[in-house]
Structure formats: structure tokens, C-alpha cells
Design a protein around this motif. Structure first.
Motif, short mmCIF file in Angstrom:
data_model
loop_
_atom_site.label_atom_id
_atom_site.label_comp_id
_atom_site.label_asym_id
_atom_site.label_seq_id
_atom_site.Cartn_x
_atom_site.Cartn_y
_atom_site.Cartn_z
N ASP A 380 1.14 -0.82 0.02
CA ASP A 380 -0.21 -0.30 -0.40
C ASP A 380 0.91 1.05 0.03
O ASP A 380 0.67 2.44 -0.98
CB ASP A 380 -0.65 -0.28 1.06
N MET A 381 2.07 1.11 1.01
CA MET A 381 3.15 2.37 0.87
C MET A 381 3.54 2.44 -0.92
O MET A 381 3.45 3.88 -0.89
CB MET A 381 3.80 2.19 2.01
N ALA A 382 3.70 1.22 -1.44
CA ALA A 382 4.78 2.20 -2.82
C ALA A 382 3.03 2.58 -3.57
O ALA A 382 3.30 3.32 -4.40
CB ALA A 382 5.16 0.56 -3.38
N ARG A 383 1.76 1.32 -3.90
CA ARG A 383 1.07 1.97 -5.01
C ARG A 383 0.37 3.50 -4.29
O ARG A 383 0.18 4.25 -5.31
CB ARG A 383 0.13 1.02 -4.45
N THR A 384 0.43 4.28 -2.88
CA THR A 384 -0.33 5.18 -2.88
C THR A 384 0.90 6.52 -3.43
O THR A 384 0.63 7.50 -3.59
CB THR A 384 -0.03 5.29 -1.18
N SER A 385 2.29 6.24 -3.55
CA SER A 385 3.33 7.03 -3.27
C SER A 385 2.90 7.40 -4.97
O SER A 385 3.32 8.51 -5.79
CB SER A 385 4.91 6.40 -3.16
N VAL A 386 2.63 6.07 -5.64
CA VAL A 386 1.96 6.50 -6.99
C VAL A 386 1.67 7.39 -7.63
O VAL A 386 1.55 7.91 -8.37
CB VAL A 386 2.61 5.16 -7.97
N ASN A 387 0.25 6.65 -6.76
CA ASN A 387 -1.44 6.82 -6.87
C ASN A 387 -0.37 9.13 -6.58
O ASN A 387 -0.90 9.95 -7.89
CB ASN A 387 -1.97 6.82 -6.03
N VAL A 388 0.32 9.05 -5.32
CA VAL A 388 -0.04 10.86 -5.47
C VAL A 388 1.28 11.45 -6.90
O VAL A 388 0.95 12.27 -7.44
CB VAL A 388 0.73 11.17 -3.66
N ALA A 389 2.31 10.75 -6.78
CA ALA A 389 3.46 11.17 -8.36
C ALA A 389 1.89 11.41 -9.80
O ALA A 389 2.82 12.00 -10.32
CB ALA A 389 4.06 9.99 -8.16
N GLY A 390 1.18 10.41 -9.46
CA GLY A 390 0.72 10.48 -11.31
C GLY A 390 -0.28 11.63 -10.83
O GLY A 390 -0.29 11.90 -11.84
N ASP A 391 -0.88 12.35 -10.32
CA ASP A 391 -1.74 12.94 -9.64
C ASP A 391 -0.62 14.03 -9.62
O ASP A 391 -1.10 14.92 -10.93
CB ASP A 391 -2.44 13.10 -8.05
N LEU A 392 0.14 13.96 -9.62
CA LEU A 392 1.74 15.43 -9.68
C LEU A 392 1.80 15.26 -10.66
O LEU A 392 1.94 16.78 -11.08
CB LEU A 392 2.30 15.67 -8.69
N MET A 393 2.44 14.97 -11.40
CA MET A 393 2.39 14.70 -12.51
C MET A 393 1.84 15.21 -14.20
O MET A 393 1.82 15.81 -14.68
CB MET A 393 2.68 13.08 -13.53
N VAL A 394 0.13 14.83 -13.43
CA VAL A 394 -0.75 15.50 -14.43
C VAL A 394 -1.23 16.84 -14.33
O VAL A 394 -1.43 17.50 -15.21
CB VAL A 394 -2.36 14.47 -13.58
N THR A 395 -1.04 17.24 -13.16
CA THR A 395 -1.27 18.95 -12.89
C THR A 395 0.05 19.71 -13.42
O THR A 395 -0.65 20.70 -13.63
CB THR A 395 -0.67 19.05 -11.24
N THR A 396 1.13 18.37 -13.43
CA THR A 396 1.89 19.50 -13.48
C THR A 396 1.81 20.10 -15.74
O THR A 396 2.10 20.75 -16.38
CB THR A 396 3.48 18.82 -14.12
N LEU A 397 1.39 18.64 -16.01
CA LEU A 397 1.25 18.71 -17.32
C LEU A 397 0.23 19.65 -18.04
O LEU A 397 0.36 20.17 -18.88
CB LEU A 397 0.58 17.56 -17.96
N VAL A 398 -0.63 19.79 -16.87
CA VAL A 398 -1.72 20.47 -17.17
C VAL A 398 -1.60 22.07 -17.37
O VAL A 398 -1.83 22.50 -17.60
CB VAL A 398 -3.39 19.91 -16.63
N GLY A 399 -1.07 21.60 -15.96
CA GLY A 399 -0.99 23.71 -15.40
C GLY A 399 0.37 24.10 -17.48
O GLY A 399 -0.49 25.69 -17.32
N LYS A 400 1.20 23.41 -17.23
CA LYS A 400 1.74 23.63 -18.30
C LYS A 400 1.32 24.10 -19.63
O LYS A 400 1.50 25.01 -20.19
CB LYS A 400 3.05 22.55 -19.47
N SER A 401 -0.11 22.94 -20.40
CA SER A 401 -0.79 23.27 -21.83
C SER A 401 -2.18 23.90 -21.68
O SER A 401 -2.24 24.85 -21.75
CB SER A 401 -1.44 21.86 -21.72
N GLU A 402 -2.18 24.81 -20.03
CA GLU A 402 -2.60 25.85 -20.27
C GLU A 402 -2.33 27.25 -19.68
O GLU A 402 -2.81 28.04 -19.24
CB GLU A 402 -4.00 25.46 -19.19
N GLY A 403 -1.14 27.25 -19.88
CA GLY A 403 0.03 28.68 -19.09
C GLY A 403 -0.55 28.76 -18.43
O GLY A 403 -0.10 29.64 -17.93
N GLU A 404 -0.43 27.59 -16.95
CA GLU A 404 -0.60 28.20 -15.93
C GLU A 404 0.87 27.40 -14.77
O GLU A 404 0.10 26.65 -13.83
CB GLU A 404 -1.88 27.04 -15.25
N LEU A 405 1.61 27.52 -15.84
CA LEU A 405 2.86 27.20 -15.42
C LEU A 405 4.05 27.71 -14.60
O LEU A 405 4.27 28.56 -16.27
CB LEU A 405 2.96 25.86 -15.16
#
Ligand code: ASP
Length: 416
Positions: A380-405
Motif C-alpha cells: 500500500d505504501m508503494a502504491r499510494t506514493s505512485v498514486n500521488v506522483a501520478g496526480d502531481l505529474m498530470v497537474t504539472t502537464l495540465v498546468g503547462k498546457s494551459e499556461g498555468e505553470l
């Protein structure tokens, strides 16, 4: 960006992420040396987790209202929503495929002899209609009180858009939310100053409760799950950031470290949400609007680590029982695993329960889940870390694509 205060003490000069990592390392050491006695430190971890959880509802609500009023563009919100969902789905399908592939290559269940017995009931995956109907809160206060994140998001978006539409008349309320959100960021920093101790307490307890005698027989499946998780972050996430976002992935890895360690020690992506929001804004330079929307949605529906785990464990159990999986079964695992991961709550142990959906789908006996239930926390500890890393990756990409980074913040070398 760093929390530079006027303090000149040694403690004040060490960056927070280093202190958190030290807490993690010392926690493991304390657990290894003290065994079950390390549980005396657990209350420190529990206080820390409660303190972060205390932030979730007010932080998400105020950040999102402020973020939306700052964007002043409902259409942009729609675009951000669509991009977010598509990216979340694609990365989850990738994740489960990597999990399947890893178990197929390394065969962690072959040659293992384990008995099990337990009476488990199969869960049902929520239907799309159920999810959609449940999005709209009948009573926003009730949604806030019960911490229903998706309903809170819907209400916050509605309120934010309405405040924008009424223009000048909305200004006083917007200013109150701005000031409230600012106070919540401050409170998050204050709680995070306590993170090194909280992480120490949580990890000491976990490390002390799992003896080698329970871990060793399952070392191979644990290793395969961890390997697939690490590969997913290091290959898929960094690859997408570099290829689509044209961003330096190392800065991303550095910027999400606090959130990773808190996710790892707490095994709860919902609980980690305030830390993720802080990392996204402070270290990665994502705007309030994007961080306030994409991260809470991700903490609720995007569970790449859980998807990897479902792939690894389903194949592991099939190998253990000597069941041959057809290509059709693999396809089924990808589809149901993606849905099951969406339905998984961001709390400890939720993925184990949702695994029953995948198992039932391909006709494996649910009782076999008992084989890994005893060590689920470690997975669970490993999968939760990936869950959170994935959220942050998508947030960064969406931010970049919308000029919000803000790339000056993203590329800044010193983080938190
Ligand atoms: N603990 C995970 C999380 O909070 C969910 C799971 O159990 O898979 O993200």
C-alpha cells in the motif's frame, strides 16, 4: 522556493525534504531495532496525520474558489477538466499494463506454496451513472462536513464561476476566500514543519510490526510490485513530462519529494492532498486554479499505483494457483482494474478490497487475497506514493498546457 525564516539554528537551515527523509530513515531503523515496541512512536504519527487531514476540506474548497475566480474563464475550466480526465485514464491503463507485464516476466507466484482461508465478498465496481449522479451535492454543508471531495469540487466550481459572473458584487467574498486560502497555506506550512517527526512515528510503527518471517516468503511479489511502481514513475511520468511538457523531469522528482514521503508513510493519498497541493504550487509552480482542481480530483479517482498493484497481484495469484490466464483475461484485468482503481478511496487498504472486483472478473477465488492481506501495508505504501506522483505529474502537464505553470519556480534548484 524555500521556507527561509530569520532563524539561524542548524535545524532551521536544513531543507524540509532532508529532514523528512531523515525521519523516514530513522523510523525504519527504530522499527528494525525495537520491533513491536516501536509502536510507542505511533501516536506521534497519528497526530501528524490528523493534523493534515484537518486541512483537506478547507484547503481544497478555498483554493479552488480562489483559483477559479482568478482564471475568469469557465471555458478554460472545461478544457482543464477534459485534459485531466483523459490523462488520468491513459496513465492508469499504462500502469496496469506495466503491472501485468512485470508479473508475467518475473513470475513471483510460480513455485510458491501458500495456504489461505478467509471469507471475502466480491465488491461491485460503481457504475458510471452512479458516479455522475453522486457528483452533485444535495447539501453543500453536508458535503463539506462529510469530506466528499468530488461534491466539494462541484460546489466550489459553481461558486467560483458565479462569483466571477457577478463581477464587482462578488469582490468582498472573493477577498475573504483569498485571505482564508492564504491562512490555510500558512497552516499547511506549520503542520509540515512537524512532518519529519510524524513520518518517523508512522514508519517506526510499520517497520516494527512486520518481521522478516512474514515478508520473506512474499519478497518476490513485493519486489515485483515495487519495481513496476518505480519504473512507472521513472519511465512513464518522466517520459511524458519530457516529451509532452518539454520539462526537465528531475525538477519534478525533486519537487514532489515531500508528498512522496508523506504518501509512503501514511498510505493515504487523500490524507496527503494538502502536501501535494503545497508541492504543486510551491515547488512545481502550478497555479492555484489548476492545483486546486486537478489534485483533489486525482486523489479521488486517479490511482495508478493501485492499478499496478492489481495487475501484479492478479497475475501472482493466478500463478500461485496454477491458473493459466488467456489474452482475454489480461484484457479484462486492464478494463476492470482501471475501473476498480477509479472506485478506490484514497485511504489505507482500500485497494486490497477493490482487488476482489478484478479477481471475481477473471474467476479467481477471492479467498486467495488472504495470502497478501498480511503484508498489504507494505504494498500500500508503494502504491499510494505512485498514486500521488501520478496526480502531481498530470497537474504539472495540465498546468503547462494551459499556461498555468510558472517555469521559473519549476526550474528553481532549491526546493522546500
Ligand atoms: N492507499 C491507497 C491510497 O490512498 C489506495 C489503495 O489502497 O490502493 O491512494
Amino acid at each position: 522556493m524555500s521556507d527561509k525564516s530569520s532563524t539561524t539554528t542548524l535545524w532551521g537551515r536544513i531543507p524540509l525534504w532532508q529532514k523528512i527523509l531523515a525521519g523516514l530513515a530513522l523510523g525504519i531503523l527504530a522499527g528494525a531495532l525495537m520491533g513491536e515496541d516501536a509502536s510507542v512512536f505511533k501516536p506521534i504519527g497519528d497526530i501528524f496525520i490528523s493534523a493534515i487531514k484537518m486541512l483537506i476540506v478547507p484547503l481544497v474548497f478555498s483554493t479552488l474558489v480562489v483559483g477559479i475566480t482568478a482564471m475568469r474563464d469557465p471555458q478554460k475550466m472545461g478544457r482543464i477538466g477534459a485534459r485531466t480526465i483523459v490523462l488520468y485514464l491513459i496513465t492508469t491503463a499504462f500502469a496496469i499494463s506495466i503491472g501485468l507485464l512485470a508479473s508475467w516476466i518475473f513470475q513471483p507466484g510460480v513455485g510458491l506454496d501458500m495456504s489461505f482461508e478467509s471469507g471475502m465478498e466480491a465488491k461491485e465496481a460503481p457504475s458510471l451513472v452512479e458516479i455522475l449522479v453522486g457528483l452533485v451535492p444535495q447539501n453543500p454543508i453536508d458535503a463539506l462536513a462529510s469530506g466528499n471531495i468530488l461534491q466539494i469540487i462541484v460546489f466550489a466550481i459553481g461558486l467560483g464561476i458565479s462569483l466571477t459572473l457577478i463581477g464587482e458584487k462578488g469582490e468582498p467574498v472573493v477577498r475573504i476566500f483569498e485571505s482564508f486560502a492564504e491562512a490555510m497555506y500558512k497552516l499547511t506550512s506549520i503542520v509540515m514543519a512537524f512532518a519529519p517527526f510524524g513520518v518517523f512515528g508512522l514508519i517506526a510503527h510499520v517497520a516494527g510490526s512486520y518481521g522478516l518471517e512474514v515478508l520473506l516468503p512474499l519478497a518476490k511479489v513485493i519486489g515485483v510490485a515495487y519495481l513496476a511502481s518505480i519504473l512507472h514513475v521513472l519511465v512513464v511520468y518522466t517520459g511524458l513530462l519530457a516529451l509532452i511538457g518539454k520539462l526537465n523531469p528531475l525538477r519534478y522528482l525533486q519537487g514532489i519529494l515531500d508528498a512522496l514521503v508523506v504518501a509512503y508513510s501514511s498510505a493515504s493519498s487523500s490524507g496527503t492532498l494538502p502536501v501535494s497541493i503545497r508541492c504543486a504550487q510551491k515547488n512545481l509552480g502550478v497555479s492555484e486554479g489548476v492545483a486546486g482542481f486537478v489534485l483533489p480530483v486525482g486523489a479521488t479517482i486517479n490511482m495508478d499505483g493501485t492499478a499496478i498493484y492489481q495487475g501484479v497481484v492478479a497475475v501472482f495469484i493466478a500463478q500461485l494457483l496454477g491458473v493459466d490466464l488467456s489474452l482475454m483475461d489480461y484484457g479484462m484485468i486492464i478494463v476492470t482494474g482501471t475501473l476498480a482503481s477509479i472506485g478506490t478511496a484514497g485511504v489505507p487498504g482500500a485497494g486490497l478490497v477493490m482487488l476482489s472486483i478484478v479477481m471475481a472478473q477473471i474467476g479467481l477465488p477471492l479467498e486467495a487475497i488472504a495470502v497478501i492481506a498480511g503484508i498489504d501495508r507494505i504494498l500500500d505504501m508503494a502504491r499510494t506514493s505512485v498514486n500521488v506522483a501520478g496526480d502531481l505529474m498530470v497537474t504539472t502537464l495540465v498546468g503547462k498546457s494551459e499556461g498555468e505553470l510558472d517555469e521559473t519556480i519549476y526550474n528553481a534548484p532549491g526546493k522546500s
